[in-house]
Design an enzyme around this catalytic site. Sequence first.
Site, PDB file in Angstrom:
ATOM      1  N   ARG A 103      23.322 -21.013  20.395  1.00  0.00           N
ATOM      2  CA  ARG A 103      23.513 -19.989  21.101  1.00  0.00           C
ATOM      3  C   ARG A 103      24.111 -19.944  22.501  1.00  0.00           C
ATOM      4  O   ARG A 103      23.473 -20.554  23.313  1.00  0.00           O
ATOM      5  CB  ARG A 103      22.940 -18.930  20.850  1.00  0.00           C
ATOM      6  CG  ARG A 103      23.869 -17.122  21.501  1.00  0.00           C
ATOM      7  CD  ARG A 103      24.700 -17.126  20.587  1.00  0.00           C
ATOM      8  NE  ARG A 103      25.320 -16.070  21.124  1.00  0.00           N
ATOM      9  CZ  ARG A 103      26.619 -15.156  21.408  1.00  0.00           C
ATOM     10  NH1 ARG A 103      27.469 -15.846  20.717  1.00  0.00           N
ATOM     11  NH2 ARG A 103      27.158 -14.152  22.041  1.00  0.00           N
ATOM     12  N   GLY A 136      19.762 -11.850  18.933  1.00  0.00           N
ATOM     13  CA  GLY A 136      20.797 -10.583  19.249  1.00  0.00           C
ATOM     14  C   GLY A 136      21.441  -9.198  18.315  1.00  0.00           C
ATOM     15  O   GLY A 136      20.930  -9.661  17.955  1.00  0.00           O
ATOM     16  N   GLU A 138      -1.693  -6.075  -1.119  1.00  0.00           N
ATOM     17  CA  GLU A 138      -3.132  -6.475  -0.254  1.00  0.00           C
ATOM     18  C   GLU A 138      -3.936  -6.375   0.555  1.00  0.00           C
ATOM     19  O   GLU A 138      -5.143  -6.245   1.440  1.00  0.00           O
ATOM     20  CB  GLU A 138      -2.962  -7.545  -0.757  1.00  0.00           C
ATOM     21  CG  GLU A 138      -2.497  -8.968  -2.316  1.00  0.00           C
ATOM     22  CD  GLU A 138      -3.492  -9.352  -2.878  1.00  0.00           C
ATOM     23  OE1 GLU A 138      -4.868  -8.910  -2.441  1.00  0.00           O
ATOM     24  OE2 GLU A 138      -2.771  -9.153  -3.868  1.00  0.00           O
ATOM     25  N   GLN A 185      15.562 -10.386  17.540  1.00  0.00           N
ATOM     26  CA  GLN A 185      15.700 -10.343  19.056  1.00  0.00           C
ATOM     27  C   GLN A 185      16.230 -11.595  19.568  1.00  0.00           C
ATOM     28  O   GLN A 185      17.414 -11.572  19.933  1.00  0.00           O
ATOM     29  CB  GLN A 185      14.386  -9.678  19.691  1.00  0.00           C
ATOM     30  CG  GLN A 185      15.243  -9.269  21.386  1.00  0.00           C
ATOM     31  CD  GLN A 185      15.755  -8.235  21.081  1.00  0.00           C
ATOM     32  OE1 GLN A 185      15.945  -7.317  19.382  1.00  0.00           O
ATOM     33  NE2 GLN A 185      17.271  -8.330  21.090  1.00  0.00           N
ATOM     34  N   GLU A 208      -2.099   2.979  -8.220  1.00  0.00           N
ATOM     35  CA  GLU A 208      -1.781   5.000  -8.743  1.00  0.00           C
ATOM     36  C   GLU A 208      -0.937   5.455  -7.505  1.00  0.00           C
ATOM     37  O   GLU A 208      -0.927   5.413  -6.774  1.00  0.00           O
ATOM     38  CB  GLU A 208      -3.162   5.334  -9.344  1.00  0.00           C
ATOM     39  CG  GLU A 208      -3.916   4.757 -10.806  1.00  0.00           C
ATOM     40  CD  GLU A 208      -4.601   4.657 -11.157  1.00  0.00           C
ATOM     41  OE1 GLU A 208      -5.234   6.653 -10.161  1.00  0.00           O
ATOM     42  OE2 GLU A 208      -5.272   4.775 -12.334  1.00  0.00           O
ATOM     43  N   PRO A 209      -0.193   6.495  -9.441  1.00  0.00           N
ATOM     44  CA  PRO A 209       0.535   7.496  -7.652  1.00  0.00           C
ATOM     45  C   PRO A 209      -0.364   8.094  -6.663  1.00  0.00           C
ATOM     46  O   PRO A 209       0.169   8.554  -5.157  1.00  0.00           O
ATOM     47  CB  PRO A 209       0.844   8.472  -8.585  1.00  0.00           C
ATOM     48  CG  PRO A 209       1.062   7.910  -9.896  1.00  0.00           C
ATOM     49  CD  PRO A 209       0.148   6.960  -9.936  1.00  0.00           C
ATOM     50  N   TRP A 224       3.921   0.688  -8.933  1.00  0.00           N
ATOM     51  CA  TRP A 224       3.661  -0.455  -7.572  1.00  0.00           C
ATOM     52  C   TRP A 224       3.885  -1.699  -8.127  1.00  0.00           C
ATOM     53  O   TRP A 224       2.969  -2.850  -8.202  1.00  0.00           O
ATOM     54  CB  TRP A 224       2.786   0.308  -6.458  1.00  0.00           C
ATOM     55  CG  TRP A 224       3.499   0.614  -5.297  1.00  0.00           C
ATOM     56  CD1 TRP A 224       3.038   1.337  -4.408  1.00  0.00           C
ATOM     57  CD2 TRP A 224       4.903   0.177  -4.248  1.00  0.00           C
ATOM     58  NE1 TRP A 224       3.460   2.991  -3.802  1.00  0.00           N
ATOM     59  CE2 TRP A 224       4.978   1.142  -3.869  1.00  0.00           C
ATOM     60  CE3 TRP A 224       5.355  -0.547  -4.850  1.00  0.00           C
ATOM     61  CZ2 TRP A 224       5.302   1.407  -2.803  1.00  0.00           C
ATOM     62  CZ3 TRP A 224       6.761  -0.471  -3.326  1.00  0.00           C
ATOM     63  CH2 TRP A 224       6.564   0.207  -3.265  1.00  0.00           C
TER      64      TRP A 224
HETATM   65  C1  LIG Z   1       5.480  -5.151  -2.692  1.00  0.00           C
HETATM   66  C2  LIG Z   1       4.814  -4.337  -2.804  1.00  0.00           C
HETATM   67  C3  LIG Z   1       3.997  -4.953  -4.152  1.00  0.00           C
HETATM   68  C4  LIG Z   1       3.329  -4.425  -4.830  1.00  0.00           C
HETATM   69  N1  LIG Z   1       2.328  -4.991  -5.671  1.00  0.00           N
HETATM   70  C5  LIG Z   1       1.467  -4.497  -6.333  1.00  0.00           C
HETATM   71  C6  LIG Z   1       0.920  -4.826  -7.587  1.00  0.00           C
HETATM   72  O1  LIG Z   1       2.069  -5.694  -8.326  1.00  0.00           O
HETATM   73  N2  LIG Z   1       0.122  -3.990  -8.083  1.00  0.00           N
HETATM   74  C7  LIG Z   1      -0.506  -3.902  -7.318  1.00  0.00           C
HETATM   75  O2  LIG Z   1      -1.819  -2.701  -8.268  1.00  0.00           O
HETATM   76  N3  LIG Z   1      -0.327  -2.625  -5.712  1.00  0.00           N
HETATM   77  C8  LIG Z   1       0.910  -3.169  -6.090  1.00  0.00           C
HETATM   78  N4  LIG Z   1       0.986  -3.206  -4.622  1.00  0.00           N
HETATM   79  C9  LIG Z   1       0.917  -1.627  -4.480  1.00  0.00           C
HETATM   80  C10 LIG Z   1      -0.249  -1.728  -2.474  1.00  0.00           C
HETATM   81  O3  LIG Z   1      -1.526  -2.421  -3.097  1.00  0.00           O
HETATM   82  C11 LIG Z   1      -1.311  -0.345  -2.418  1.00  0.00           C
HETATM   83  O4  LIG Z   1      -1.724  -0.084  -3.354  1.00  0.00           O
HETATM   84  C12 LIG Z   1       0.379   0.063  -1.772  1.00  0.00           C
HETATM   85  O5  LIG Z   1       1.134  -0.258  -1.129  1.00  0.00           O
HETATM   86  C13 LIG Z   1       0.074   1.035  -1.045  1.00  0.00           C
HETATM   87  O6  LIG Z   1       0.556   2.488  -1.164  1.00  0.00           O
HETATM   88  P1  LIG Z   1       0.322   4.160  -0.809  1.00  0.00           P
HETATM   89  O7  LIG Z   1       1.794   4.165  -0.984  1.00  0.00           O
HETATM   90  O8  LIG Z   1      -0.437   4.420  -2.370  1.00  0.00           O
HETATM   91  O9  LIG Z   1      -0.081   4.014   0.400  1.00  0.00           O
HETATM   92  P2  LIG Z   1      -1.655   5.035   0.468  1.00  0.00           P
HETATM   93  O10 LIG Z   1      -2.650   4.535  -0.037  1.00  0.00           O
HETATM   94  O11 LIG Z   1      -0.862   6.805   0.302  1.00  0.00           O
HETATM   95  O12 LIG Z   1      -1.441   4.761   2.428  1.00  0.00           O
HETATM   96  C14 LIG Z   1      -0.601   5.306   3.377  1.00  0.00           C
HETATM   97  C15 LIG Z   1      -0.905   5.329   4.858  1.00  0.00           C
HETATM   98  O13 LIG Z   1      -2.017   5.352   5.017  1.00  0.00           O
HETATM   99  C16 LIG Z   1      -2.945   4.396   5.384  1.00  0.00           C
HETATM  100  N5  LIG Z   1      -4.606   4.651   5.093  1.00  0.00           N
HETATM  101  C17 LIG Z   1      -4.720   5.224   3.278  1.00  0.00           C
HETATM  102  N6  LIG Z   1      -5.988   5.533   3.613  1.00  0.00           N
HETATM  103  C18 LIG Z   1      -6.040   4.953   4.668  1.00  0.00           C
HETATM  104  C19 LIG Z   1      -7.685   5.254   5.326  1.00  0.00           C
HETATM  105  N7  LIG Z   1      -8.877   5.272   4.564  1.00  0.00           N
HETATM  106  N8  LIG Z   1      -8.078   4.850   6.490  1.00  0.00           N
HETATM  107  C20 LIG Z   1      -6.444   5.266   7.844  1.00  0.00           C
HETATM  108  N9  LIG Z   1      -5.371   4.630   6.998  1.00  0.00           N
HETATM  109  C21 LIG Z   1      -5.616   4.712   5.792  1.00  0.00           C
HETATM  110  C22 LIG Z   1      -1.957   2.910   5.326  1.00  0.00           C
HETATM  111  O14 LIG Z   1      -2.668   2.179   5.462  1.00  0.00           O
HETATM  112  C23 LIG Z   1      -1.464   3.510   4.467  1.00  0.00           C
HETATM  113  O15 LIG Z   1      -0.674   3.269   6.511  1.00  0.00           O
HETATM  114  C24 LIG Z   1       1.875  -3.444  -3.805  1.00  0.00           C
HETATM  115  C25 LIG Z   1       2.561  -2.544  -2.991  1.00  0.00           C
HETATM  116  C26 LIG Z   1       3.903  -3.112  -2.460  1.00  0.00           C
HETATM  117  C27 LIG Z   1       4.499  -2.823  -1.339  1.00  0.00           C
END
Ligand SMILES: Cc1cc2nc3c(=O)[nH]c(=O)nc-3n(C[C@H](O)[C@H](O)[C@H](O)COP(=O)(O)OP(=O)(O)OC[C@H]3O[C@@H](n4cnc5c(N)ncnc54)[C@H](O)[C@@H]3O)c2cc1C
Length: 379
Positions: free
Chosen positions: A262, A333, A357, A330, A127-128, A155
């Site tokens: 190379r 190059g 995941e 890398q 979710e957002p 996502w």
């Molecule tokens: C290519 C792709 C495909 C995806 N497909 C799906 C899908 O099919 N269905 C689905 O439901 N989701 C999907 N996702 C979503 C994914 O599973 C994550 O939920 C999502 O990437 C998290 O993004 P966010 O911006 O909300 O990150 P945030 O949760 O905002 O995290 C931002 C950063 O803060 C870190 N962080 C967050 N909480 C903590 C904590 N408690 N302690 C320390 N660090 C923390 C995270 O590790 C990350 O580095 C997908 C994501 C990608 C990139």
Amino acid sequence: MNFAFTEEQQMFRDMFADFVAKEVEPLAEHISEHEEIPKALLKKAAMQGFLGALLPEEYGGAALDMVSYILLLEEVAKSDMSTAMVLHVHNDLVSRAILLCGSAEQKEQWLPAMAEGSVIGAWAFAEPDPAGLTNLQVMARAADDGYVLHGTKTWVSNAGIAGLMVVFAQAPEGPTALLVPADAAGLKLGQRDKTLGMRGVQIHPVYFNDVAVPADAVLGRPGDAQAVMAAVGDFSRLAMAAIALGGAEHALSLGVDFAKERKQFGVEIARKGAIQAYIADSAVEVETLRSQVYRCASLADQGLLDGLSASIAKLWANRVSYQVANRMIQTHGGYGYILDYAIGRVFRDCRTVEGIEGSNRTQQAAIARSVLAAHGFVM
Ligand SMILES: Cc1cc2nc3c(=O)[nH]c(=O)nc-3n(C[C@H](O)[C@H](O)[C@H](O)COP(=O)(O)OP(=O)(O)OC[C@H]3O[C@@H](n4cnc5c(N)ncnc54)[C@H](O)[C@@H]3O)c2cc1C
């Protein structure tokens, strides 16, 4: 312990490699550039049984064992990680959740269509403003004959090609998983998210504007979405690790091929110690990742895959795929930055693994929790 594949598993691996060489490899660059997987490729994959890979034969599935299935994802990812990701969401999340948690009617309704590829699955959890399973922002209000869904998911991989979504929403009973047809009235896709890597995966936000869902669309029990997540979670992380393994292997082989050809000052760069160190470190990491992934797949076949092993596989997969692809950029190059070379695409795909995941931080937290608990410290 037996570390060898069975004859059948080897036969499957050869068959997967053959399919990938003929059908996936020639399209891999096209998929990335045009940001979609041709329907004809998914159709061919379905005809091979890859869209019902884990389903029993009674639902039209191929009933692969877990080791064979992991080999399928690895082989596909060696050519194209986007295609592997589409298979992963469809097979490991959606159809497996229905198989493990669905009612007899839900299995009859959805699984044969998923196995033949006429329905592609998507998994709508994120979710957002994420606040976890117990604080979902998408609401499932009670209605006379079921629920009314309202809110936004982000996502959602496969959203652009999906016929069915597993949607996680807050119902009066608690967090609940619901099977929602992608053409349900009030369900709308937002603008496609264009991604750094795995560009062939069609990812969209999904808006639910008072979508009516009948009570019999609940997957598992109302209020118990946790059981659905738990049923598929460990294997799903392992499957992503297998995709990362295929990507890392691809990166390494591209780097080695380049290093053999190379020449600098008339000498192949493969003769240079620095390049050999890149190759050696990458080979060690790939091999240890492969061992962990296959070990976990074998455990899964015995019903013994545990969360700690799956998280270790996923954390190591995040790191190895990124590090190996980075070293092989890398090794190339300046050519590593020219888009005509496949290594750039593979690097972007490998870098995307950590976003899916569970990031390194998430896996570290899960691993630390398990290790501390094993030492009597409960958080
Ligand atoms: C290519 C792709 C495909 C995806 N497909 C799906 C899908 O099919 N269905 C689905 O439901 N989701 C999907 N996702 C979503 C994914 O599973 C994550 O939920 C999502 O990437 C998290 O993004 P966010 O911006 O909300 O990150 P945030 O949760 O905002 O995290 C931002 C950063 O803060 C870190 N962080 C967050 N909480 C903590 C904590 N408690 N302690 C320390 N660090 C923390 C995270 O590790 C990350 O580095 C997908 C994501 C990608 C990139």
